[in-house]
Design a protein around this motif. Structure first.
Motif, PDB file in Angstrom:
ATOM      1  N   ARG A  39       0.889  -1.097  -0.147  1.00 54.98           N
ATOM      2  CA  ARG A  39       0.123  -0.042  -0.063  1.00 54.98           C
ATOM      3  C   ARG A  39       1.020   1.142  -0.049  1.00 54.98           C
ATOM      4  NH1 ARG A  39      -5.535  -1.054   2.742  1.00 54.98           N
ATOM      5  NH2 ARG A  39      -5.643  -3.387   2.470  1.00 54.98           N
ATOM      6  N   THR A  40       0.323   2.138  -0.553  1.00 49.16           N
ATOM      7  CA  THR A  40       1.076   3.590  -0.609  1.00 49.16           C
ATOM      8  C   THR A  40       0.451   4.563   0.396  1.00 49.16           C
ATOM      9  OG1 THR A  40       2.395   5.332  -2.024  1.00 49.16           O
ATOM     10  CG2 THR A  40       0.326   4.201  -2.847  1.00 49.16           C
ATOM     11  N   ILE A  41       1.247   5.674   1.086  1.00 53.03           N
ATOM     12  CA  ILE A  41       0.428   6.589   1.693  1.00 53.03           C
ATOM     13  C   ILE A  41       0.174   7.905   0.589  1.00 53.03           C
ATOM     14  CG2 ILE A  41       0.683   5.680   3.619  1.00 53.03           C
ATOM     15  CD1 ILE A  41       3.028   7.790   4.161  1.00 53.03           C
ATOM     16  N   LYS A  42       0.856   7.778  -0.275  1.00 56.78           N
ATOM     17  CA  LYS A  42       0.833   8.713  -1.235  1.00 56.78           C
ATOM     18  C   LYS A  42      -0.341   8.965  -2.008  1.00 56.78           C
ATOM     19  CE  LYS A  42       6.193   8.557  -1.983  1.00 56.78           C
ATOM     20  NZ  LYS A  42       6.926   8.110  -2.954  1.00 56.78           N
ATOM     21  N   SER A  43      -0.776  10.057  -2.108  1.00 55.50           N
ATOM     22  CA  SER A  43      -1.967  10.324  -2.555  1.00 55.50           C
ATOM     23  C   SER A  43      -1.849  10.731  -4.302  1.00 55.50           C
ATOM     24  CB  SER A  43      -3.046  11.316  -2.070  1.00 55.50           C
ATOM     25  OG  SER A  43      -2.257  12.791  -2.324  1.00 55.50           O
ATOM     26  N   ILE A  44      -2.627  10.598  -5.191  1.00 58.39           N
ATOM     27  CA  ILE A  44      -2.335  10.887  -6.571  1.00 58.39           C
ATOM     28  C   ILE A  44      -2.908  12.152  -6.870  1.00 58.39           C
ATOM     29  CG2 ILE A  44      -4.745  10.138  -7.212  1.00 58.39           C
ATOM     30  CD1 ILE A  44      -3.072   9.123  -9.952  1.00 58.39           C
ATOM     31  N   PHE A  45      -1.868  13.201  -7.608  1.00 57.89           N
ATOM     32  CA  PHE A  45      -2.483  14.567  -7.820  1.00 57.89           C
ATOM     33  C   PHE A  45      -2.470  14.564  -9.416  1.00 57.89           C
ATOM     34  CE2 PHE A  45      -1.230  18.938  -8.944  1.00 57.89           C
ATOM     35  CZ  PHE A  45      -2.479  19.500  -8.504  1.00 57.89           C
ATOM     36  N   PHE A  46      -3.281  14.924 -10.138  1.00 55.81           N
ATOM     37  CA  PHE A  46      -3.039  15.037 -11.718  1.00 55.81           C
ATOM     38  C   PHE A  46      -2.572  16.642 -11.681  1.00 55.81           C
ATOM     39  CE2 PHE A  46      -6.313  11.609 -12.870  1.00 55.81           C
ATOM     40  CZ  PHE A  46      -5.144  10.486 -12.190  1.00 55.81           C
ATOM     41  N   LEU A  47      -1.516  16.755 -12.042  1.00 53.22           N
ATOM     42  CA  LEU A  47      -1.019  18.028 -12.533  1.00 53.22           C
ATOM     43  C   LEU A  47      -1.581  18.594 -14.035  1.00 53.22           C
ATOM     44  CD1 LEU A  47       3.079  17.314 -12.413  1.00 53.22           C
ATOM     45  CD2 LEU A  47       1.553  18.909 -10.807  1.00 53.22           C
ATOM     46  N   PRO A  48      -1.958  19.967 -14.110  1.00 52.39           N
ATOM     47  CA  PRO A  48      -2.634  20.303 -15.090  1.00 52.39           C
ATOM     48  C   PRO A  48      -1.777  20.242 -16.357  1.00 52.39           C
ATOM     49  CG  PRO A  48      -2.241  22.222 -13.361  1.00 52.39           C
ATOM     50  CD  PRO A  48      -1.466  21.081 -13.009  1.00 52.39           C
ATOM     51  N   THR A  49      -2.477  20.309 -17.681  1.00 59.08           N
ATOM     52  CA  THR A  49      -1.786  19.941 -18.698  1.00 59.08           C
ATOM     53  C   THR A  49      -1.284  21.338 -19.464  1.00 59.08           C
ATOM     54  OG1 THR A  49      -1.900  18.989 -20.918  1.00 59.08           O
ATOM     55  CG2 THR A  49      -3.799  20.137 -20.218  1.00 59.08           C
ATOM     56  N   ASN A  50      -0.731  21.357 -20.540  1.00 51.16           N
ATOM     57  CA  ASN A  50      -0.350  22.723 -21.381  1.00 51.16           C
ATOM     58  C   ASN A  50      -0.244  22.414 -22.620  1.00 51.16           C
ATOM     59  OD1 ASN A  50       2.201  21.661 -22.027  1.00 51.16           O
ATOM     60  ND2 ASN A  50       3.091  21.811 -20.083  1.00 51.16           N
ATOM     61  N   GLU A  51      -0.197  23.426 -23.439  1.00 50.01           N
ATOM     62  CA  GLU A  51      -0.217  23.289 -25.080  1.00 50.01           C
ATOM     63  C   GLU A  51       0.805  22.371 -25.438  1.00 50.01           C
ATOM     64  OE1 GLU A  51      -0.510  27.377 -26.883  1.00 50.01           O
ATOM     65  OE2 GLU A  51      -0.686  27.885 -24.609  1.00 50.01           O
ATOM     66  N   ASN A  52       1.976  22.280 -25.042  1.00 48.39           N
ATOM     67  CA  ASN A  52       3.015  21.579 -25.475  1.00 48.39           C
ATOM     68  C   ASN A  52       2.805  20.011 -25.290  1.00 48.39           C
ATOM     69  OD1 ASN A  52       4.622  23.404 -26.365  1.00 48.39           O
ATOM     70  ND2 ASN A  52       5.585  23.669 -24.394  1.00 48.39           N
ATOM     71  N   GLU A  53       2.142  19.598 -24.252  1.00 45.17           N
ATOM     72  CA  GLU A  53       1.678  18.345 -23.786  1.00 45.17           C
ATOM     73  C   GLU A  53       0.570  17.694 -24.759  1.00 45.17           C
ATOM     74  OE1 GLU A  53       0.271  15.077 -20.418  1.00 45.17           O
ATOM     75  OE2 GLU A  53       0.109  17.162 -20.152  1.00 45.17           O
ATOM     76  N   ILE A  54      -0.503  18.701 -24.989  1.00 43.03           N
ATOM     77  CA  ILE A  54      -1.336  18.572 -26.032  1.00 43.03           C
ATOM     78  C   ILE A  54      -1.103  18.426 -27.311  1.00 43.03           C
ATOM     79  CG2 ILE A  54      -3.542  19.490 -26.982  1.00 43.03           C
ATOM     80  CD1 ILE A  54      -4.140  20.639 -24.049  1.00 43.03           C
TER      81      ILE A  54
END
Length: 186
Positions: free
Chosen positions: A62-77
């Protein structure tokens, strides 16, 4: 693949057999395919042997680390769009990957705003949840509905958002060693 060959590949049979009846009305044929495809999931599920193990038997540490979704940007898209397979097939919105690739530099900024709103709220816009379901012939008599399988064509924008979320989720699972060795298929 040309539009004409895609259309031919996905065309409905001229008639279908339903019991002893021959049905040749396009609306009725589409309705029968819809009813059949809507029930496939539960009928397949009823045939699957249930495991005696509980799902927790397959979980690693098990992990105690929660998940956080970073925002995207134009370059990633833009990068995600360039990695999509070139195809002229399209979802219900009739916008193909090929077309999106031609205009992605002009639309990446507004897309990043829309996708970031979806990521931050956890709400996917309703039009991105709709799929065009196409019957694809498998084998046997082409006039029997059970000899077809459903293919869902999602909107290209849905595929882009899905890939962005997938990348974040996959990275989290790998970094935290959450996936079991037995996990496969996604």
């Amino acid at each position: 693949m040309t539009i004409a060959s895609i259309h031919c590949q996905y065309s409905l049979p001229v008639f279908i057999k339903k019991g002893h009846k021959r049905i040749d009305n396009d609306t009725m044929i589409a309705s029968i395919f819809n009813s059949y495809f809507a029930c496939i999931g539960s009928s397949v599920s009823n045939k699957v042997k249930q495991s005696s193990k509980h799902f927790t038997n397959y979980l690693n540490n098990r992990t105690i680390k929660s998940i956080f979704f970073l925002p995207t940007n134009e370059n990633e898209i833009i990068k995600v769009v360039r990695q999509l397979r070139n195809t002229s097939s399209a979802g219900h919105d009739d916008i193909s990957v090929t077309f999106i690739k031609k205009v992605i530099n002009a639309i990446a900024k507004p897309l990043s705003s829309i996708f970031n709103m979806s990521i931050s709220t956890g709400i996917v816009p309703d039009p991105l949840k709709l799929a065009k379901v196409i019957p694809v012939y498998k084998k046997g008599d082409k006039n029997i509905v059970e000899n077809y399988r459903p293919i869902s064509l999602l909107p290209t924008f849905s595929k882009i958002l899905e890939r962005i979320i997938y990348n974040r989720l996959h990275d989290h699972l790998l970094q935290n060693k959450i996936l079991a060795k037995e996990q496969f298929g996604f």
